[in-house]
Design a protein around this motif. Structure first.
Motif, PDB file in Angstrom:
ATOM      1  N   ASP A 240      94.264 -20.043  26.138  1.00 15.15           N
ATOM      2  CA  ASP A 240      95.484 -20.848  26.050  1.00 15.15           C
ATOM      3  C   ASP A 240      95.146 -22.245  26.578  1.00 15.15           C
ATOM      4  OD1 ASP A 240      97.929 -22.048  26.281  1.00 15.15           O
ATOM      5  OD2 ASP A 240      98.785 -20.582  27.672  1.00 15.15           O
ATOM      6  N   THR A 241      95.028 -23.227  25.683  1.00 20.28           N
ATOM      7  CA  THR A 241      94.584 -24.563  26.095  1.00 20.28           C
ATOM      8  C   THR A 241      95.634 -25.323  26.888  1.00 20.28           C
ATOM      9  OG1 THR A 241      95.302 -25.519  23.984  1.00 20.28           O
ATOM     10  CG2 THR A 241      93.025 -24.743  24.133  1.00 20.28           C
ATOM     11  N   SER A 242      96.863 -24.804  26.920  1.00 17.70           N
ATOM     12  CA  SER A 242      97.886 -25.455  27.731  1.00 17.70           C
ATOM     13  C   SER A 242      98.001 -24.826  29.118  1.00 17.70           C
ATOM     14  CB  SER A 242      99.254 -25.363  27.034  1.00 17.70           C
ATOM     15  OG  SER A 242      99.689 -24.012  26.985  1.00 17.70           O
ATOM     16  N   ALA A 243      97.199 -23.801  29.375  1.00 14.22           N
ATOM     17  CA  ALA A 243      97.261 -23.112  30.672  1.00 14.22           C
ATOM     18  C   ALA A 243      96.629 -23.972  31.757  1.00 14.22           C
ATOM     19  CB  ALA A 243      96.552 -21.763  30.586  1.00 14.22           C
ATOM     20  N   SER A 244      96.855 -23.551  32.991  1.00 13.27           N
ATOM     21  CA  SER A 244      96.388 -24.356  34.122  1.00 13.27           C
ATOM     22  C   SER A 244      95.023 -23.898  34.621  1.00 13.27           C
ATOM     23  CB  SER A 244      97.399 -24.249  35.274  1.00 13.27           C
ATOM     24  OG  SER A 244      97.603 -22.888  35.621  1.00 13.27           O
ATOM     25  N   MET A 245      94.135 -23.466  33.718  1.00 17.43           N
ATOM     26  CA  MET A 245      92.786 -23.061  34.100  1.00 17.43           C
ATOM     27  C   MET A 245      91.858 -24.259  34.002  1.00 17.43           C
ATOM     28  SD  MET A 245      92.343 -19.257  32.460  1.00 17.43           S
ATOM     29  CE  MET A 245      93.071 -19.687  30.891  1.00 17.43           C
ATOM     30  N   ASP A 246      91.072 -24.495  35.058  1.00 24.33           N
ATOM     31  CA  ASP A 246      90.162 -25.624  35.046  1.00 24.33           C
ATOM     32  C   ASP A 246      88.799 -25.202  34.508  1.00 24.33           C
ATOM     33  OD1 ASP A 246      88.873 -24.263  37.138  1.00 24.33           O
ATOM     34  OD2 ASP A 246      89.958 -25.396  38.664  1.00 24.33           O
ATOM     35  N   SER A 247      87.884 -26.153  34.429  1.00 25.23           N
ATOM     36  CA  SER A 247      86.559 -25.895  33.852  1.00 25.23           C
ATOM     37  C   SER A 247      85.786 -24.858  34.650  1.00 25.23           C
ATOM     38  CB  SER A 247      85.767 -27.197  33.775  1.00 25.23           C
ATOM     39  OG  SER A 247      86.414 -28.121  32.930  1.00 25.23           O
ATOM     40  N   GLU A 248      85.918 -24.892  35.969  1.00 29.90           N
ATOM     41  CA  GLU A 248      85.186 -23.945  36.808  1.00 29.90           C
ATOM     42  C   GLU A 248      85.673 -22.520  36.575  1.00 29.90           C
ATOM     43  OE1 GLU A 248      82.521 -22.310  39.446  1.00 29.90           O
ATOM     44  OE2 GLU A 248      82.557 -24.263  38.435  1.00 29.90           O
ATOM     45  N   GLN A 249      86.984 -22.328  36.428  1.00 33.75           N
ATOM     46  CA  GLN A 249      87.510 -20.999  36.141  1.00 33.75           C
ATOM     47  C   GLN A 249      87.005 -20.485  34.800  1.00 33.75           C
ATOM     48  OE1 GLN A 249      91.757 -21.926  36.737  1.00 33.75           O
ATOM     49  NE2 GLN A 249      91.825 -20.277  38.246  1.00 33.75           N
ATOM     50  N   LEU A 250      87.001 -21.369  33.795  1.00 30.54           N
ATOM     51  CA  LEU A 250      86.501 -20.960  32.484  1.00 30.54           C
ATOM     52  C   LEU A 250      85.025 -20.607  32.542  1.00 30.54           C
ATOM     53  CD1 LEU A 250      88.311 -23.572  30.201  1.00 30.54           C
ATOM     54  CD2 LEU A 250      88.792 -21.130  30.352  1.00 30.54           C
ATOM     55  N   ARG A 251      84.259 -21.395  33.294  1.00 28.31           N
ATOM     56  CA  ARG A 251      82.830 -21.097  33.424  1.00 28.31           C
ATOM     57  C   ARG A 251      82.624 -19.713  34.034  1.00 28.31           C
ATOM     58  NH1 ARG A 251      79.092 -20.621  36.866  1.00 28.31           N
ATOM     59  NH2 ARG A 251      80.513 -21.006  38.603  1.00 28.31           N
ATOM     60  N   GLN A 252      83.403 -19.391  35.079  1.00 25.61           N
ATOM     61  CA  GLN A 252      83.289 -18.095  35.722  1.00 25.61           C
ATOM     62  C   GLN A 252      83.715 -16.966  34.789  1.00 25.61           C
ATOM     63  OE1 GLN A 252      85.457 -18.286  39.399  1.00 25.61           O
ATOM     64  NE2 GLN A 252      84.071 -19.775  40.333  1.00 25.61           N
TER      65      GLN A 252
ATOM     66  N   THR B  68      83.635 -14.196  20.028  1.00 26.59           N
ATOM     67  CA  THR B  68      84.331 -15.293  19.360  1.00 26.59           C
ATOM     68  C   THR B  68      85.341 -15.904  20.321  1.00 26.59           C
ATOM     69  OG1 THR B  68      84.138 -14.135  17.248  1.00 26.59           O
ATOM     70  CG2 THR B  68      85.718 -15.945  17.363  1.00 26.59           C
ATOM     71  N   VAL B  69      85.342 -17.220  20.419  1.00 31.02           N
ATOM     72  CA  VAL B  69      86.312 -17.928  21.246  1.00 31.02           C
ATOM     73  C   VAL B  69      87.361 -18.564  20.341  1.00 31.02           C
ATOM     74  CG1 VAL B  69      86.669 -19.774  22.926  1.00 31.02           C
ATOM     75  CG2 VAL B  69      84.592 -18.382  23.024  1.00 31.02           C
ATOM     76  N   ILE B  70      88.626 -18.336  20.662  1.00 31.01           N
ATOM     77  CA  ILE B  70      89.737 -18.902  19.886  1.00 31.01           C
ATOM     78  C   ILE B  70      90.578 -19.771  20.811  1.00 31.01           C
ATOM     79  CG2 ILE B  70      91.725 -18.407  18.402  1.00 31.01           C
ATOM     80  CD1 ILE B  70      90.518 -15.625  17.910  1.00 31.01           C
ATOM     81  N   GLU B  71      90.588 -21.083  20.572  1.00 34.43           N
ATOM     82  CA  GLU B  71      91.393 -21.999  21.379  1.00 34.43           C
ATOM     83  C   GLU B  71      92.724 -22.231  20.674  1.00 34.43           C
ATOM     84  OE1 GLU B  71      89.221 -25.567  21.998  1.00 34.43           O
ATOM     85  OE2 GLU B  71      87.477 -24.568  22.883  1.00 34.43           O
ATOM     86  N   CYS B  72      93.797 -22.101  21.446  1.00 38.99           N
ATOM     87  CA  CYS B  72      95.118 -22.214  20.841  1.00 38.99           C
ATOM     88  C   CYS B  72      96.126 -22.753  21.827  1.00 38.99           C
ATOM     89  CB  CYS B  72      95.572 -20.836  20.335  1.00 38.99           C
ATOM     90  SG  CYS B  72      97.205 -20.823  19.554  1.00 38.99           S
ATOM     91  N   ASP B  73      97.036 -23.611  21.356  1.00 38.89           N
ATOM     92  CA  ASP B  73      98.235 -23.968  22.132  1.00 38.89           C
ATOM     93  C   ASP B  73      99.432 -23.569  21.285  1.00 38.89           C
ATOM     94  OD1 ASP B  73      98.139 -26.043  20.226  1.00 38.89           O
ATOM     95  OD2 ASP B  73      97.249 -27.425  21.667  1.00 38.89           O
ATOM     96  N   ALA B  74     100.011 -24.496  20.541  1.00 40.77           N
ATOM     97  CA  ALA B  74     101.074 -24.134  19.602  1.00 40.77           C
ATOM     98  C   ALA B  74     100.493 -23.625  18.289  1.00 40.77           C
ATOM     99  CB  ALA B  74     101.987 -25.328  19.354  1.00 40.77           C
ATOM    100  N   GLU B  75      99.209 -23.879  18.062  1.00 38.96           N
ATOM    101  CA  GLU B  75      98.509 -23.380  16.883  1.00 38.96           C
ATOM    102  C   GLU B  75      97.033 -23.236  17.225  1.00 38.96           C
ATOM    103  OE1 GLU B  75      97.647 -26.661  13.875  1.00 38.96           O
ATOM    104  OE2 GLU B  75      99.472 -27.391  14.875  1.00 38.96           O
ATOM    105  N   VAL B  76      96.302 -22.527  16.390  1.00 39.74           N
ATOM    106  CA  VAL B  76      94.875 -22.349  16.606  1.00 39.74           C
ATOM    107  C   VAL B  76      94.169 -23.683  16.378  1.00 39.74           C
ATOM    108  CG1 VAL B  76      92.776 -21.209  15.790  1.00 39.74           C
ATOM    109  CG2 VAL B  76      94.916 -19.916  15.967  1.00 39.74           C
ATOM    110  N   ARG B  77      93.433 -24.140  17.401  1.00 45.06           N
ATOM    111  CA  ARG B  77      92.770 -25.442  17.333  1.00 45.06           C
ATOM    112  C   ARG B  77      91.283 -25.342  17.022  1.00 45.06           C
ATOM    113  NH1 ARG B  77      96.706 -29.372  16.989  1.00 45.06           N
ATOM    114  NH2 ARG B  77      98.368 -28.944  18.511  1.00 45.06           N
TER     115      ARG B  77
END
Length: 495
Positions: free
Chosen positions: A370-382, A399-408
């Protein structure tokens, strides 16, 4: 007072026999000492239950006793037996006064109540000897401080042996100012775990009878009289210090030679040691529950608050962890079936023109971010590091799927370094686009979907056509807006 008098007389008898055995090494005398320990333990149990302390008495009712004159420590509880075994070296134990022996008995019980057996294994996964030694200092300081407090508050039948490990010992030996008393083992362990052991601590030497320290933080040098008697409800003349007084540790004698193990196996079998903490925790849970069942309602109401708290903790439902659950899911995901001419068709084995099937052996994981979530780069790396560590032994496609209101963005990764870590702050959140993207592609039918989000979004979503689904929430799990998530919902951070 018959129980009290019997203990005093038996203690005097065995102590005298130990002194004679040291001079003669008579096997018959050793057998008499061992038999005497078994009788002594039964009298201690009866004495505590009927006259002094029902709390510790019930613990001794729930275990058996075994003398072991060959053990290096004074005493210990073996949890890999049913019922647990209180094992003691009577040649060392009966060098102590009567009050000090009761202190030893209660000391070993408290180690188990506070879950020190399992915590010792978890605190030192690489099994470093010095770290085990430091754990024992920390655990003993926690237990002995509590027992000294209880002795000062009225349990006059207890007296600390000379040289025990306490918070004062930790402060002096490791040169740490302002060490707080009566803390849990973790407080003391965190203070000293990164401190190098003083040179004399690191030197291994065989424990002896003349004032040398032993496992469990005790010195066999007793400061009390052997002929202790009862007077006004307590032992008299049987301690190195009065139980209610301030106890100054013998810093030159309090070294801990040997370690608690709480189990009788050698620990050399990797299959056993890999689950040793779970075995010890399970045995502790069973032991404490058995003790609780022995008590009536009246006795249970008189138990210390920390015992009730421990019962609640060990019987509470286990908290799931998303990483643990992912490990479980990875082991249950079935591999995709693909056609092959190298195998016969199982339904029509005589039709050589028909293809058989085999498993692709490829694990498919879809990670939705969820690209609108409050996860920072360090959390994603972990997160990506954890996922790859879990699936390291499996052939997998992630597979990584990035999405906010639509799949980006949708892309494959083969290592944590391939992941895009700059994905935050793109707008509102909708979960349905990811679900529709997956449902429209047959490739994901046997995949595991892990959705990392802050939880705020739609109330309803289509049912994902994946093998399993897992929601990992960066905040509280109650924040997930989806009313029917079609999968488990767990927090990102362990509670």
């Amino acid at each position: 007072m018959a129980n009290s008098e019997g203990i005093v007389d038996l203690h005097r008898e065995i102590s005298e026999a130990v002194l004679k055995y040291e001079k003669s090494a008579d096997p018959a005398l050793l057998s008499h000492i061992n038999d005497g320990f078994s009788r002594f333990a039964q009298l201690v149990t009866l004495f505590l239950v009927s006259e002094r302390d029902t709390y510790y008495g019930y613990f001794f009712m729930a275990m058996t006793f075994r003398p072991n004159p060959n053990m290096d420590a004074i005493a210990g509880i073996l949890l890999d037996a049913y019922p647990p075994i209180f094992e003691a070296n009577p040649l060392r134990l009966f060098k102590l006064s009567l009050k000090e022996i009761l202190y030893v008995f209660c000391h070993e019980v408290d180690h188990v109540v506070f879950n020190h057996p399992a915590e010792m294994v978890r605190s030192n996964p690489e099994k470093q000897p010095d770290l085990f030694k430091l754990f024992n200092y920390a655990a003993d300081a926690s237990v002995n401080d509590q027992l000294n407090y209880e002795a000062a508050c009225g349990k006059k039948f207890l007296a600390p042996p000379k040289g025990i490990i306490t918070s004062q010992f930790i402060s002096a030996r490791f040169n740490i100012a302002q060490v707080a008393p009566r803390q849990d083992y973790l407080y003391y362990f965190n203070l000293i775990k990164d401190v190098a052991l003083p040179e004399e601590m690191g030197n291994s030497k065989e424990p002896g009878f003349e004032g040398e320290p032993l496992a469990g933080g005790f010195s066999v040098e007793s400061g009390g009289d052997e002929g202790a008697e009862f007077e006004e409800g307590s032992f008299v003349g049987g301690s190195a210090e009065e139980a209610g007084g301030s106890v100054e540790p013998g810093f030159e004698e309090g070294l801990l030679i040997g370690n608690h193990s709480w189990e009788s196996s050698t620990g050399e079998d990797e299959e056993i040691t890999g689950t040793l903490d779970e075995m010890l925790e399970s045995a502790t849970k069973e032991f404490l529950n058995n003790v609780n069942e022995l008590m009536g309602a009246e006795a249970r109401g008189m138990m210390p608050a920390y015992f009730i708290e421990r019962l609640e903790q060990i019987n509470a439902p286990a908290k799931l962890n998303w990483k643990q659950l992912l490990k479980k899911y990875v082991g249950t995901i079935s591999a995709e079936k693909i056609k092959t001419k190298t195998r016969l068709n199982r339904r029509q084995p005589l039709r050589f023109d028909l293809s058989g099937t085999r498993e692709s052996k490829t694990l498919k994981i879809a990670i939705a971010i969820d690209t609108s979530a409050s996860m920072d780069s360090e959390q994603l790396r972990q997160i990506f590091a954890e996922v790859f560590a879990i699936v390291a032994q499996r052939r997998c496609e992630i597979t990584v799927i990035e999405c906010d209101a639509e799949v980006r963005n949708v892309y494959r990764i083969t290592s944590p370094d391939d992941a895009n870590l700059e994905v935050s702050g793109r707008g509102g959140t909708c979960f349905s686009p990811v679900i529709r993207y997956i449902n429209d592609r047959r490739y994901y039918r046997d995949a595991l979907l892990i959705y990392f989000t802050d939880g705020y979004g739609e109330k309803s979503i289509p049912r994902p056509r994946t093998y399993r689904n897992l929601w990992v929430i960066s905040g509280a799990t109650v924040h997930l807006s989806v009313e029917q998530p079609y999968g488990l919902v767990l927090p990102l951070e362990d509670a």
